[in-house]
Design a protein around this motif. Sequence first.
Motif, PDB file in Angstrom:
ATOM      1  N   ARG A 195       6.484  10.800  -1.708  1.00  0.00           N
ATOM      2  CA  ARG A 195       5.258  11.200  -2.623  1.00  0.00           C
ATOM      3  C   ARG A 195       5.191  12.652  -3.115  1.00  0.00           C
ATOM      4  N   HIS A 196       5.619  13.427  -2.058  1.00  0.00           N
ATOM      5  CA  HIS A 196       5.505  15.135  -2.439  1.00  0.00           C
ATOM      6  C   HIS A 196       6.586  15.186  -3.669  1.00  0.00           C
ATOM      7  N   CYS A 228       2.448  23.996  12.204  1.00  0.00           N
ATOM      8  CA  CYS A 228       3.830  24.053  11.562  1.00  0.00           C
ATOM      9  C   CYS A 228       4.032  25.190  10.588  1.00  0.00           C
ATOM     10  N   HIS A 229       4.982  26.120  11.028  1.00  0.00           N
ATOM     11  CA  HIS A 229       5.172  27.389  10.013  1.00  0.00           C
ATOM     12  C   HIS A 229       6.375  26.968   9.212  1.00  0.00           C
ATOM     13  N   ARG A 230       7.077  25.866   9.196  1.00  0.00           N
ATOM     14  CA  ARG A 230       8.085  25.477   8.251  1.00  0.00           C
ATOM     15  C   ARG A 230       7.571  25.596   6.799  1.00  0.00           C
ATOM     16  N   ARG A 231       8.323  25.917   5.911  1.00  0.00           N
ATOM     17  CA  ARG A 231       8.157  25.815   4.511  1.00  0.00           C
ATOM     18  C   ARG A 231       8.234  24.629   4.118  1.00  0.00           C
ATOM     19  N   PRO A 232       7.092  23.948   3.622  1.00  0.00           N
ATOM     20  CA  PRO A 232       7.207  22.553   3.151  1.00  0.00           C
ATOM     21  C   PRO A 232       8.493  22.197   2.303  1.00  0.00           C
ATOM     22  N   MET A 233       8.889  21.029   2.466  1.00  0.00           N
ATOM     23  CA  MET A 233       9.896  20.505   1.713  1.00  0.00           C
ATOM     24  C   MET A 233      11.258  21.313   1.922  1.00  0.00           C
ATOM     25  N   PHE A 286      -4.425  19.864   2.892  1.00  0.00           N
ATOM     26  CA  PHE A 286      -3.212  20.883   2.291  1.00  0.00           C
ATOM     27  C   PHE A 286      -2.345  19.791   1.653  1.00  0.00           C
ATOM     28  N   PHE A 287      -2.676  18.579   1.278  1.00  0.00           N
ATOM     29  CA  PHE A 287      -1.888  17.682   0.816  1.00  0.00           C
ATOM     30  C   PHE A 287      -1.104  18.281  -0.255  1.00  0.00           C
ATOM     31  N   LEU A 288      -1.712  19.025  -1.248  1.00  0.00           N
ATOM     32  CA  LEU A 288      -1.210  19.836  -2.561  1.00  0.00           C
ATOM     33  C   LEU A 288       0.144  20.456  -2.326  1.00  0.00           C
ATOM     34  N   VAL A 289       0.355  20.858  -1.121  1.00  0.00           N
ATOM     35  CA  VAL A 289       1.140  21.817  -0.735  1.00  0.00           C
ATOM     36  C   VAL A 289       2.121  21.520   0.413  1.00  0.00           C
ATOM     37  N   CYS A 290       1.664  20.625   1.462  1.00  0.00           N
ATOM     38  CA  CYS A 290       2.273  19.978   2.735  1.00  0.00           C
ATOM     39  C   CYS A 290       2.374  18.639   2.746  1.00  0.00           C
ATOM     40  N   PRO A 291       3.629  17.911   2.947  1.00  0.00           N
ATOM     41  CA  PRO A 291       3.685  16.453   2.927  1.00  0.00           C
ATOM     42  C   PRO A 291       2.861  15.954   3.793  1.00  0.00           C
ATOM     43  N   ASN A 292       2.460  16.214   4.726  1.00  0.00           N
ATOM     44  CA  ASN A 292       1.632  15.609   5.790  1.00  0.00           C
ATOM     45  C   ASN A 292       0.292  15.905   5.979  1.00  0.00           C
ATOM     46  N   GLY A 293      -0.034  16.913   4.775  1.00  0.00           N
ATOM     47  CA  GLY A 293      -1.335  17.363   4.555  1.00  0.00           C
ATOM     48  C   GLY A 293      -2.120  18.361   5.666  1.00  0.00           C
ATOM     49  N   GLY A 294      -1.423  18.879   6.664  1.00  0.00           N
ATOM     50  CA  GLY A 294      -2.288  19.497   7.799  1.00  0.00           C
ATOM     51  C   GLY A 294      -1.622  20.706   8.315  1.00  0.00           C
ATOM     52  N   PHE A 295      -0.214  21.091   8.023  1.00  0.00           N
ATOM     53  CA  PHE A 295       0.533  22.031   8.592  1.00  0.00           C
ATOM     54  C   PHE A 295       0.706  21.856  10.097  1.00  0.00           C
ATOM     55  N   TYR A 296       0.600  20.663  10.539  1.00  0.00           N
ATOM     56  CA  TYR A 296       0.614  20.537  11.813  1.00  0.00           C
ATOM     57  C   TYR A 296       1.989  19.489  12.259  1.00  0.00           C
ATOM     58  N   ASP A 297       2.339  19.842  13.317  1.00  0.00           N
ATOM     59  CA  ASP A 297       3.448  18.921  13.986  1.00  0.00           C
ATOM     60  C   ASP A 297       2.811  18.096  15.038  1.00  0.00           C
ATOM     61  N   PHE A 312       0.770  -1.093   0.233  1.00  0.00           N
ATOM     62  CA  PHE A 312       0.047  -0.121  -0.067  1.00  0.00           C
ATOM     63  C   PHE A 312       0.774   1.315   0.266  1.00  0.00           C
ATOM     64  N   ALA A 313       1.872   1.028   0.703  1.00  0.00           N
ATOM     65  CA  ALA A 313       2.798   2.448   0.616  1.00  0.00           C
ATOM     66  C   ALA A 313       3.195   2.767  -0.856  1.00  0.00           C
ATOM     67  N   VAL A 314       3.651   1.659  -1.516  1.00  0.00           N
ATOM     68  CA  VAL A 314       3.855   2.031  -3.002  1.00  0.00           C
ATOM     69  C   VAL A 314       2.765   2.563  -3.695  1.00  0.00           C
ATOM     70  N   GLN A 315       1.609   2.055  -3.478  1.00  0.00           N
ATOM     71  CA  GLN A 315       0.310   2.631  -4.008  1.00  0.00           C
ATOM     72  C   GLN A 315      -0.041   4.173  -3.691  1.00  0.00           C
ATOM     73  N   ALA A 316       0.298   4.259  -2.425  1.00  0.00           N
ATOM     74  CA  ALA A 316       0.129   5.647  -2.069  1.00  0.00           C
ATOM     75  C   ALA A 316       1.158   6.476  -2.623  1.00  0.00           C
ATOM     76  N   ILE A 317       2.215   6.051  -3.016  1.00  0.00           N
ATOM     77  CA  ILE A 317       3.256   7.014  -3.475  1.00  0.00           C
ATOM     78  C   ILE A 317       3.094   7.282  -4.963  1.00  0.00           C
ATOM     79  N   TRP A 318       2.796   6.205  -5.667  1.00  0.00           N
ATOM     80  CA  TRP A 318       2.468   6.226  -7.003  1.00  0.00           C
ATOM     81  C   TRP A 318       1.606   5.063  -7.563  1.00  0.00           C
ATOM     82  N   ASN A 319       0.375   5.408  -7.765  1.00  0.00           N
ATOM     83  CA  ASN A 319      -0.512   4.304  -8.009  1.00  0.00           C
ATOM     84  C   ASN A 319      -0.837   4.282  -9.402  1.00  0.00           C
TER      85      ASN A 319
END
Length: 434
Positions: free
Chosen positions: A187-188, A159-164, A141-152, A82-89
Amino acid sequence: MGWKPSHPDSPVNVVLVADHASINGGQAKVAIDSALGLAGRGLRVTLFAAVGPADPRLEAAGVRVVCLNQDDVTTARNKLAFAVQAIWNRPAARALAQELARHDPRETVVHVHAFAKSLSPAIGVALRASGLPVLYTMHEFFLVCPNGGFYDYRAAQICHRRPMSGACLSTNCDAQSYPRKLARVVRHVGLEHVARLPELFRHVVTISDLQERVVAPLMPAGTTFHRVDNPISVERAPIQAGPPGDFLFVGRVSKEKGAPVFAEAARRAGVRPVFVGDGEQRAELAARYPEAMMLGWRDPAGVLALMRAARALVFPSVWYEGQPLTVYEALACGTPVVVSDACAGREAVEDGETGFWFRSGDPDALAAHLRRLSDDALAERMGRAAHARYWARPLSLDAHLDRLGTVYEAVLREAAPHRGPARPAPRGPAVAVA
Protein backbone atom coordinates in the motif's frame (compact mmCIF):
# COMPACT_ATOMS: atom_id res chain seq x y z
CA MET A 1 -17.48 33.81 17.01
CA GLY A 2 -14.18 34.29 15.16
CA TRP A 3 -13.13 33.59 11.58
CA LYS A 4 -15.77 33.55 8.84
CA PRO A 5 -15.41 33.49 5.04
CA SER A 6 -15.35 37.20 4.28
CA HIS A 7 -12.78 38.05 1.59
CA PRO A 8 -11.48 36.67 -1.74
CA ASP A 9 -9.01 34.25 -0.13
CA SER A 10 -11.73 32.60 1.95
CA PRO A 11 -13.22 29.32 0.75
CA VAL A 12 -16.94 29.02 0.11
CA ASN A 13 -16.94 25.23 -0.17
CA VAL A 14 -15.02 22.81 2.05
CA VAL A 15 -14.89 19.11 1.20
CA LEU A 16 -13.79 17.00 4.16
CA VAL A 17 -12.51 13.51 3.32
CA ALA A 18 -12.48 10.82 6.00
CA ASP A 19 -12.77 7.08 6.39
CA HIS A 20 -15.84 7.24 8.65
CA ALA A 21 -19.04 9.31 8.55
CA SER A 22 -19.74 8.80 12.25
CA ILE A 23 -17.59 9.04 15.34
CA ASN A 24 -15.58 5.90 16.03
CA GLY A 25 -12.45 7.58 17.37
CA GLY A 26 -10.48 10.79 17.51
CA GLN A 27 -9.93 11.26 13.77
CA ALA A 28 -13.59 11.01 12.88
CA LYS A 29 -14.60 13.16 15.84
CA VAL A 30 -12.38 16.02 14.71
CA ALA A 31 -13.60 15.76 11.11
CA ILE A 32 -17.27 15.70 12.11
CA ASP A 33 -16.97 18.41 14.76
CA SER A 34 -15.23 20.68 12.25
CA ALA A 35 -17.85 19.89 9.58
CA LEU A 36 -20.60 20.97 11.96
CA GLY A 37 -18.68 24.05 13.06
CA LEU A 38 -17.78 25.19 9.54
CA ALA A 39 -21.38 24.77 8.41
CA GLY A 40 -22.44 26.86 11.38
CA ARG A 41 -20.14 29.63 10.16
CA GLY A 42 -21.80 29.77 6.77
CA LEU A 43 -19.64 27.55 4.55
CA ARG A 44 -21.01 24.92 2.20
CA VAL A 45 -19.58 21.75 3.68
CA THR A 46 -19.40 18.25 2.20
CA LEU A 47 -18.24 15.19 4.12
CA PHE A 48 -17.03 12.40 1.83
CA ALA A 49 -16.56 9.11 3.70
CA ALA A 50 -16.23 5.41 3.01
CA VAL A 51 -17.85 3.87 6.09
CA GLY A 52 -21.32 4.59 7.42
CA PRO A 53 -23.70 5.19 8.98
CA ALA A 54 -23.64 8.98 8.77
CA ASP A 55 -23.88 11.00 11.96
CA PRO A 56 -27.46 12.38 11.89
CA ARG A 57 -26.29 15.77 13.12
CA LEU A 58 -24.58 16.39 9.78
CA GLU A 59 -27.74 16.47 7.69
CA ALA A 60 -29.52 18.51 10.36
CA ALA A 61 -26.70 21.10 10.17
CA GLY A 62 -26.91 21.34 6.39
CA VAL A 63 -23.78 19.31 5.66
CA ARG A 64 -23.85 17.35 2.42
CA VAL A 65 -22.79 13.76 3.13
CA VAL A 66 -21.46 11.40 0.49
CA CYS A 67 -21.11 8.01 2.17
CA LEU A 68 -20.09 4.91 0.22
CA ASN A 69 -21.19 2.43 2.91
CA GLN A 70 -18.04 0.40 2.47
CA ASP A 71 -16.29 -1.76 5.06
CA ASP A 72 -13.39 -1.08 7.33
CA VAL A 73 -11.26 -3.77 8.97
CA THR A 74 -13.76 -4.18 11.84
CA THR A 75 -16.76 -4.90 9.60
CA ALA A 76 -15.24 -6.72 6.62
CA ARG A 77 -16.38 -10.34 6.30
CA ASN A 78 -14.07 -11.17 3.41
CA LYS A 79 -10.62 -10.24 4.70
CA LEU A 80 -8.92 -10.86 1.36
CA ALA A 81 -11.33 -8.57 -0.46
CA PHE A 82 -10.85 -5.94 2.19
CA ALA A 83 -7.06 -6.23 1.89
CA VAL A 84 -7.42 -5.35 -1.79
CA GLN A 85 -9.67 -2.41 -0.89
CA ALA A 86 -7.24 -1.17 1.76
CA ILE A 87 -4.35 -1.25 -0.71
CA TRP A 88 -6.20 0.47 -3.58
CA ASN A 89 -9.89 1.35 -3.27
CA ARG A 90 -10.89 2.00 -6.88
CA PRO A 91 -14.62 2.55 -6.21
CA ALA A 92 -13.79 5.23 -3.63
CA ALA A 93 -11.42 6.98 -6.04
CA ARG A 94 -14.09 7.03 -8.77
CA ALA A 95 -16.78 8.32 -6.39
CA LEU A 96 -14.48 11.02 -5.05
CA ALA A 97 -13.59 12.14 -8.57
CA GLN A 98 -17.28 12.52 -9.38
CA GLU A 99 -17.88 14.54 -6.22
CA LEU A 100 -14.91 16.85 -6.69
CA ALA A 101 -15.91 17.59 -10.29
CA ARG A 102 -18.90 19.49 -8.89
CA HIS A 103 -16.78 22.09 -7.10
CA ASP A 104 -15.23 25.34 -8.27
CA PRO A 105 -11.44 25.36 -7.70
CA ARG A 106 -11.53 29.13 -7.12
CA GLU A 107 -13.57 28.81 -3.94
CA THR A 108 -13.11 25.25 -2.68
CA VAL A 109 -10.64 23.58 -0.34
CA VAL A 110 -10.41 19.79 0.05
CA HIS A 111 -9.29 18.77 3.53
CA VAL A 112 -8.29 15.11 3.98
CA HIS A 113 -8.49 13.76 7.52
CA ALA A 114 -8.09 10.01 6.99
CA PHE A 115 -7.64 7.40 4.28
CA ALA A 116 -5.80 4.43 5.82
CA LYS A 117 -8.76 2.58 7.38
CA SER A 118 -10.87 2.27 4.22
CA LEU A 119 -10.46 4.89 1.48
CA SER A 120 -6.83 3.92 0.69
CA PRO A 121 -4.19 5.98 -1.15
CA ALA A 122 -6.24 5.64 -4.36
CA ILE A 123 -7.99 8.89 -3.47
CA GLY A 124 -4.77 10.68 -4.42
CA VAL A 125 -5.45 10.11 -8.10
CA ALA A 126 -8.86 11.78 -7.82
CA LEU A 127 -7.50 14.63 -5.72
CA ARG A 128 -4.72 15.42 -8.18
CA ALA A 129 -6.98 15.20 -11.25
CA SER A 130 -9.53 17.54 -9.68
CA GLY A 131 -7.16 20.50 -9.64
CA LEU A 132 -8.65 21.59 -6.31
CA PRO A 133 -6.49 22.96 -3.50
CA VAL A 134 -5.85 20.22 -0.93
CA LEU A 135 -4.42 19.81 2.55
CA TYR A 136 -4.02 16.92 4.96
CA THR A 137 -4.27 16.63 8.73
CA MET A 138 -1.74 14.16 10.09
CA HIS A 139 -3.71 12.52 12.87
CA GLU A 140 -1.22 9.63 12.74
CA PHE A 141 1.80 8.80 10.56
CA PHE A 142 0.48 6.70 7.65
CA LEU A 143 1.57 9.34 5.15
CA VAL A 144 5.21 8.50 5.88
CA CYS A 145 5.25 5.20 7.84
CA PRO A 146 3.78 1.91 6.53
CA ASN A 147 2.40 0.86 9.93
CA GLY A 148 1.27 4.38 10.77
CA GLY A 149 2.92 4.75 14.16
CA PHE A 150 6.72 4.59 14.04
CA TYR A 151 6.28 1.80 16.56
CA ASP A 152 7.69 -1.74 16.59
CA TYR A 153 4.93 -3.81 18.17
CA ARG A 154 7.18 -6.87 18.46
CA ALA A 155 9.96 -5.05 20.28
CA ALA A 156 7.43 -2.84 22.12
CA GLN A 157 9.39 0.33 21.41
CA ILE A 158 9.48 3.35 19.13
CA CYS A 159 10.95 2.52 15.72
CA HIS A 160 13.73 4.78 14.44
CA ARG A 161 14.29 2.97 11.12
CA ARG A 162 13.80 5.01 7.97
CA PRO A 163 10.43 4.05 6.47
CA MET A 164 10.68 1.75 3.44
CA SER A 165 14.43 1.25 3.93
CA GLY A 166 15.93 -2.23 3.84
CA ALA A 167 15.90 -2.32 7.64
CA CYS A 168 12.22 -1.32 7.66
CA LEU A 169 11.19 -3.88 5.04
CA SER A 170 12.99 -6.75 6.78
CA THR A 171 11.52 -5.99 10.22
CA ASN A 172 8.26 -7.51 11.39
CA CYS A 173 6.94 -4.52 13.31
CA ASP A 174 3.22 -5.21 12.78
CA ALA A 175 0.86 -5.81 15.68
CA GLN A 176 -0.58 -8.92 13.99
CA SER A 177 1.70 -10.56 11.43
CA TYR A 178 4.48 -10.07 8.91
CA PRO A 179 2.13 -10.75 5.94
CA ARG A 180 0.02 -7.79 7.10
CA LYS A 181 3.18 -5.70 7.31
CA LEU A 182 3.98 -6.67 3.71
CA ALA A 183 0.45 -5.71 2.62
CA ARG A 184 0.97 -2.30 4.21
CA VAL A 185 4.31 -2.02 2.42
CA VAL A 186 2.54 -2.67 -0.89
CA ARG A 187 0.00 0.00 0.00
CA HIS A 188 2.80 2.40 0.84
CA VAL A 189 4.43 1.79 -2.55
CA GLY A 190 1.14 2.85 -4.14
CA LEU A 191 0.94 5.82 -1.78
CA GLU A 192 4.43 7.06 -2.69
CA HIS A 193 4.79 6.14 -6.36
CA VAL A 194 1.27 6.03 -7.84
CA ALA A 195 -0.87 8.37 -5.72
CA ARG A 196 2.26 10.38 -4.75
CA LEU A 197 0.49 11.64 -1.65
CA PRO A 198 3.50 13.21 0.11
CA GLU A 199 4.11 15.59 -2.80
CA LEU A 200 0.38 16.13 -3.39
CA PHE A 201 -0.13 17.35 0.19
CA ARG A 202 2.04 20.45 0.04
CA HIS A 203 0.11 21.73 3.06
CA VAL A 204 0.10 19.45 6.11
CA VAL A 205 -1.66 20.16 9.40
CA THR A 206 0.14 18.75 12.42
CA ILE A 207 -1.33 18.44 15.89
CA SER A 208 1.84 18.48 17.99
CA ASP A 209 5.37 19.82 17.79
CA LEU A 210 6.78 16.32 18.18
CA GLN A 211 4.81 15.16 15.16
CA GLU A 212 6.29 17.83 12.91
CA ARG A 213 9.82 17.08 14.13
CA VAL A 214 9.37 13.40 13.29
CA VAL A 215 7.81 13.77 9.84
CA ALA A 216 9.46 16.91 8.45
CA PRO A 217 12.71 15.13 7.38
CA LEU A 218 10.62 12.54 5.51
CA MET A 219 8.43 14.95 3.54
CA PRO A 220 9.36 16.66 0.26
CA ALA A 221 11.19 19.96 0.38
CA GLY A 222 8.70 22.79 0.21
CA THR A 223 6.07 21.14 2.39
CA THR A 224 4.33 23.76 4.53
CA PHE A 225 3.36 22.67 8.01
CA HIS A 226 0.49 24.29 9.91
CA ARG A 227 -0.10 23.67 13.61
CA VAL A 228 -3.82 23.31 14.36
CA ASP A 229 -4.75 21.87 17.75
CA ASN A 230 -7.69 19.51 17.86
CA PRO A 231 -10.76 20.79 19.72
CA ILE A 232 -11.41 19.46 23.22
CA SER A 233 -15.02 18.81 24.22
CA VAL A 234 -15.03 19.74 27.89
CA GLU A 235 -17.37 22.27 29.49
CA ARG A 236 -15.76 24.61 31.99
CA ALA A 237 -16.68 23.73 35.56
CA PRO A 238 -15.26 24.44 39.01
CA ILE A 239 -12.67 22.02 40.34
CA GLN A 240 -14.37 19.21 42.23
CA ALA A 241 -14.27 19.68 45.98
CA GLY A 242 -13.06 17.01 48.37
CA PRO A 243 -9.88 14.96 48.72
CA PRO A 244 -8.29 13.63 45.51
CA GLY A 245 -9.22 10.09 44.51
CA ASP A 246 -7.29 7.38 42.67
CA PHE A 247 -4.70 7.43 39.90
CA LEU A 248 -6.54 6.98 36.62
CA PHE A 249 -5.66 5.52 33.22
CA VAL A 250 -8.02 6.19 30.29
CA GLY A 251 -7.63 4.51 26.91
CA ARG A 252 -6.75 1.26 25.20
CA VAL A 253 -5.32 -1.22 27.69
CA SER A 254 -2.29 -2.21 25.63
CA LYS A 255 1.49 -2.27 25.68
CA GLU A 256 1.98 0.73 23.39
CA LYS A 257 -0.29 2.80 25.64
CA GLY A 258 1.91 1.86 28.59
CA ALA A 259 -0.80 0.06 30.58
CA PRO A 260 1.62 -2.57 32.01
CA VAL A 261 4.04 0.20 33.04
CA PHE A 262 1.28 1.93 35.02
CA ALA A 263 0.13 -1.28 36.72
CA GLU A 264 3.65 -2.16 37.84
CA ALA A 265 4.47 1.41 38.92
CA ALA A 266 1.30 1.59 41.01
CA ARG A 267 2.23 -1.62 42.80
CA ARG A 268 5.73 -0.32 43.55
CA ALA A 269 4.26 2.95 44.81
CA GLY A 270 1.67 1.17 46.96
CA VAL A 271 -1.33 2.83 45.27
CA ARG A 272 -4.37 1.45 43.49
CA PRO A 273 -4.44 1.86 39.69
CA VAL A 274 -7.81 2.43 38.02
CA PHE A 275 -8.20 1.59 34.33
CA VAL A 276 -10.96 3.00 32.14
CA GLY A 277 -10.95 1.25 28.77
CA ASP A 278 -10.38 -2.14 27.26
CA GLY A 279 -7.79 -3.90 25.15
CA GLU A 280 -5.65 -6.95 24.63
CA GLN A 281 -3.76 -6.49 27.93
CA ARG A 282 -6.80 -6.14 30.17
CA ALA A 283 -7.26 -9.78 31.20
CA GLU A 284 -3.54 -10.35 31.74
CA LEU A 285 -3.14 -7.23 33.87
CA ALA A 286 -6.27 -8.02 35.88
CA ALA A 287 -4.84 -11.45 36.71
CA ARG A 288 -1.32 -10.20 37.48
CA TYR A 289 -2.45 -7.13 39.43
CA PRO A 290 -5.65 -8.07 41.31
CA GLU A 291 -5.47 -4.75 43.19
CA ALA A 292 -6.13 -2.90 39.92
CA MET A 293 -9.67 -1.68 39.26
CA MET A 294 -10.77 -2.44 35.69
CA LEU A 295 -13.83 -0.33 34.86
CA GLY A 296 -14.07 -0.99 31.12
CA TRP A 297 -15.30 1.70 28.78
CA ARG A 298 -17.45 4.57 29.99
CA ASP A 299 -19.41 7.14 28.03
CA PRO A 300 -17.82 10.59 27.63
CA ALA A 301 -19.72 12.09 30.56
CA GLY A 302 -18.72 9.17 32.76
CA VAL A 303 -15.06 9.52 31.80
CA LEU A 304 -15.05 13.23 32.62
CA ALA A 305 -16.70 12.55 35.99
CA LEU A 306 -13.96 10.03 36.83
CA MET A 307 -11.28 12.48 35.71
CA ARG A 308 -12.64 15.26 37.92
CA ALA A 309 -12.56 12.94 40.93
CA ALA A 310 -9.11 11.48 40.19
CA ARG A 311 -5.89 12.33 42.00
CA ALA A 312 -4.10 12.38 38.64
CA LEU A 313 -4.39 11.05 35.14
CA VAL A 314 -1.50 8.76 34.24
CA PHE A 315 -0.64 8.76 30.55
CA PRO A 316 2.26 6.31 30.18
CA SER A 317 2.18 5.85 26.39
CA VAL A 318 5.46 4.51 25.02
CA TRP A 319 4.92 5.61 21.42
CA TYR A 320 4.80 9.07 19.89
CA GLU A 321 1.03 9.70 19.81
CA GLY A 322 -0.35 12.63 17.80
CA GLN A 323 -2.14 14.91 20.23
CA PRO A 324 -3.61 12.77 23.02
CA LEU A 325 -6.95 14.38 23.80
CA THR A 326 -7.23 12.56 27.13
CA VAL A 327 -4.33 14.59 28.52
CA TYR A 328 -6.00 17.89 27.64
CA GLU A 329 -9.37 16.73 28.94
CA ALA A 330 -7.83 15.91 32.30
CA LEU A 331 -6.13 19.30 32.56
CA ALA A 332 -9.42 21.00 31.65
CA CYS A 333 -11.05 19.11 34.52
CA GLY A 334 -8.43 20.37 36.96
CA THR A 335 -6.62 17.03 37.21
CA PRO A 336 -2.82 16.80 37.17
CA VAL A 337 -1.24 14.55 34.53
CA VAL A 338 1.77 12.25 34.85
CA VAL A 339 2.97 11.68 31.29
CA SER A 340 5.65 9.71 29.49
CA ASP A 341 8.45 11.91 28.15
CA ALA A 342 8.45 10.03 24.81
CA CYS A 343 4.97 11.04 23.69
CA ALA A 344 3.38 14.23 22.42
CA GLY A 345 1.24 14.46 25.55
CA ARG A 346 4.19 15.96 27.42
CA GLU A 347 3.72 19.19 25.44
CA ALA A 348 0.53 19.88 27.38
CA VAL A 349 2.06 19.33 30.83
CA GLU A 350 4.29 21.82 32.61
CA ASP A 351 6.65 19.49 34.44
CA GLY A 352 6.48 20.10 38.17
CA GLU A 353 3.56 22.55 37.90
CA THR A 354 0.54 20.88 36.25
CA GLY A 355 1.90 17.35 36.49
CA PHE A 356 5.09 15.42 35.92
CA TRP A 357 7.05 13.91 33.05
CA PHE A 358 8.66 10.53 33.66
CA ARG A 359 11.16 8.46 31.72
CA SER A 360 9.19 6.43 29.17
CA GLY A 361 8.79 2.75 29.97
CA ASP A 362 10.36 3.04 33.44
CA PRO A 363 7.98 1.90 36.21
CA ASP A 364 10.36 3.08 38.94
CA ALA A 365 10.45 6.60 37.51
CA LEU A 366 6.66 6.62 37.30
CA ALA A 367 6.29 5.16 40.79
CA ALA A 368 8.37 8.00 42.24
CA HIS A 369 5.87 10.55 40.89
CA LEU A 370 2.91 8.51 42.09
CA ARG A 371 4.35 8.61 45.61
CA ARG A 372 4.83 12.36 45.40
CA LEU A 373 1.25 12.89 44.26
CA SER A 374 -0.03 10.77 47.13
CA ASP A 375 0.36 14.04 49.06
CA ASP A 376 -3.14 15.57 48.96
CA ALA A 377 -1.85 19.13 49.17
CA LEU A 378 0.48 18.67 46.19
CA ALA A 379 -2.23 16.96 44.10
CA GLU A 380 -4.69 19.77 44.87
CA ARG A 381 -2.15 22.51 44.07
CA MET A 382 -1.23 20.90 40.75
CA GLY A 383 -4.91 20.41 39.93
CA ARG A 384 -5.63 24.09 40.44
CA ALA A 385 -2.63 25.03 38.30
CA ALA A 386 -3.71 22.61 35.55
CA HIS A 387 -7.24 24.07 35.50
CA ALA A 388 -6.04 27.69 35.42
CA ARG A 389 -3.46 27.10 32.73
CA TYR A 390 -5.81 25.17 30.45
CA TRP A 391 -8.69 27.65 30.70
CA ALA A 392 -6.38 30.62 30.09
CA ARG A 393 -6.19 29.31 26.52
CA PRO A 394 -8.73 26.51 26.01
CA LEU A 395 -8.67 24.27 22.95
CA SER A 396 -12.26 25.07 22.03
CA LEU A 397 -14.00 24.30 18.76
CA ASP A 398 -14.12 28.04 18.04
CA ALA A 399 -10.34 28.31 18.46
CA HIS A 400 -9.90 25.29 16.19
CA LEU A 401 -12.14 26.80 13.49
CA ASP A 402 -10.42 30.18 13.70
CA ARG A 403 -7.03 28.60 13.09
CA LEU A 404 -8.41 26.29 10.39
CA GLY A 405 -9.87 29.28 8.55
CA THR A 406 -6.48 30.99 8.33
CA VAL A 407 -4.94 27.78 7.00
CA TYR A 408 -7.66 27.39 4.36
CA GLU A 409 -7.03 30.95 3.22
CA ALA A 410 -3.29 30.27 2.91
CA VAL A 411 -3.95 27.16 0.84
CA LEU A 412 -6.34 29.01 -1.49
CA ARG A 413 -3.97 31.95 -1.79
CA GLU A 414 -1.10 29.72 -2.90
CA ALA A 415 -3.34 27.93 -5.41
CA ALA A 416 -4.74 31.15 -6.92
CA PRO A 417 -2.33 31.41 -9.90
CA HIS A 418 -3.06 27.79 -10.88
CA ARG A 419 -6.83 27.72 -10.53
CA GLY A 420 -8.74 26.28 -13.42
CA PRO A 421 -11.98 27.53 -14.97
CA ALA A 422 -15.05 28.03 -12.86
CA ARG A 423 -17.42 25.14 -12.31
CA PRO A 424 -21.05 25.17 -11.26
CA ALA A 425 -21.47 25.53 -7.52
CA PRO A 426 -22.87 22.42 -5.81
CA ARG A 427 -26.55 22.36 -5.04
CA GLY A 428 -27.95 22.69 -1.55
CA PRO A 429 -27.11 20.34 1.30
CA ALA A 430 -28.21 16.76 0.99
CA VAL A 431 -27.28 13.26 2.06
CA ALA A 432 -25.93 11.19 -0.82
CA VAL A 433 -25.13 7.52 -0.60
CA ALA A 434 -22.98 6.11 -3.38
